[in-house]
Design an enzyme around this catalytic site. Structure first.
Site, short mmCIF file in Angstrom:
data_model
loop_
_atom_site.label_atom_id
_atom_site.label_comp_id
_atom_site.label_asym_id
_atom_site.label_seq_id
_atom_site.Cartn_x
_atom_site.Cartn_y
_atom_site.Cartn_z
CE LYS A 1 85.31 -16.66 -4.49
NZ LYS A 1 84.03 -17.27 -4.82
CD GLU A 22 80.29 -15.28 -7.39
OE1 GLU A 22 80.72 -14.25 -6.81
OE2 GLU A 22 80.74 -16.42 -7.15
NE ARG A 55 79.31 -22.99 -4.58
CZ ARG A 55 79.74 -22.34 -3.52
NH1 ARG A 55 79.13 -22.49 -2.37
NH2 ARG A 55 80.76 -21.53 -3.62
C1 3PG Z 1 81.61 -18.55 -2.65
O1 3PG Z 1 81.36 -19.47 -3.40
O2 3PG Z 1 82.06 -17.49 -3.07
C2 3PG Z 1 81.44 -18.75 -1.20
O3 3PG Z 1 80.90 -19.98 -0.90
C3 3PG Z 1 80.68 -17.70 -0.49
O4 3PG Z 1 81.02 -17.83 0.82
P1 3PG Z 1 79.98 -17.49 1.96
O5 3PG Z 1 78.87 -18.49 1.80
O6 3PG Z 1 80.74 -17.69 3.24
O7 3PG Z 1 79.55 -16.09 1.76
#
Ligand code: 3PG
Length: 214
Positions: free
Chosen positions: A130, A42, A46
């Site tokens: 999700k 995924e 960002r």
């Molecule tokens: C996401 O975008 O799905 C989350 O930021 C992932 O969260 P994590 O960094 O706590 O795994």
């Protein structure tokens, strides 16, 4: 669950990835994920160039399930499709993006944590959501509470999932797969420590397998 969701669920974990240098890192990272038994990525929007990263990974490993995360606009959905991505993950419930994905025939996993989100997801005919941010929203206890009125959904908890709590989540039949950035930490990517990423993937797959076998 559709075919893609079934495949993701069989692996049981989804690496959430931010690549600041996709031209350098996407190819070796895809090798590392596949070697670790997690041929899924995924790639979040960002960082710029998420679509480049998707393209590079798919050129190298056409069998991989590569999609986009942190999708906030329909334009990013278009970029995901153009790059060959096969799924879209959104942080929250945006019915416009979900409907757009449905029109375009790409699977969407919207972030849902409240009964109101689940109501909207039900109306949209979704099956897998999700659950984000998982730990901060009440974790497995909340996921179980939500499944009482909404037993039709499977969820992908993401946010605060790591090697310590992955097994607990994975043991629940409500969980389709767990997402997390812990498999691909920024530091390991920037230092090119691909073997360590492979190791984190292997450990994750093993934890999921053990948890499901009880
Ligand atoms: C996401 O975008 O799905 C989350 O930021 C992932 O969260 P994590 O960094 O706590 O795994």
């Amino acid at each position: 669950m559709n075919e893609l969701q079934t495949k993701i669920s069989q692996v049981g974990c989804v690496p959430v990835i931010k690549l600041t240098n996709p031209l350098r890192d996407a190819a070796p990272l895809s090798d590392a994920l596949c070697a670790g038994g997690v041929p899924i990525a995924e790639i979040t929007f960002r960082a710029a160039g998420a679509d480049d990263a998707m393209r590079i990974m798919l050129e190298r490993h056409p069998e991989m399930l590569v999609g986009a995360g942190t999708v906030l606009t329909t334009e990013q959905v278009d970029r995901t499709i153009a790059a060959g991505g096969c799924f879209v993950v959104t942080p929250g419930m945006d019915p416009e993006i979900v409907k757009y994905c449905q029109e375009k025939g790409i699977t969407c996993f919207p972030g849902c944590t409240t009964p109101s989100d689940y109501h909207i997801a039900y109306k949209l005919g979704l099956e897998v959501l999700k659950f984000f941010p998982a730990e901060q929203s009440g974790g497995l206890a909340k996921i179980k509470a939500m499944a009482a009125p909404f037993p039709m959904f499977k969820v992908m908890p993401t946010g605060g999932v790591n090697l310590k709590n992955l097994g607990e989540y994975s043991a629940s039949p409500i969980i389709a797969a767990c997402g997390g950035s812990y498999m691909c930490p920024d530091k390991l990517i920037s230092e090119g420590k691909w073997d360590e990423i492979t190791d984190l993937c292997r450990k994750s797959v093993e934890i999921v397998r053990e948890a499901r076998n009880g």
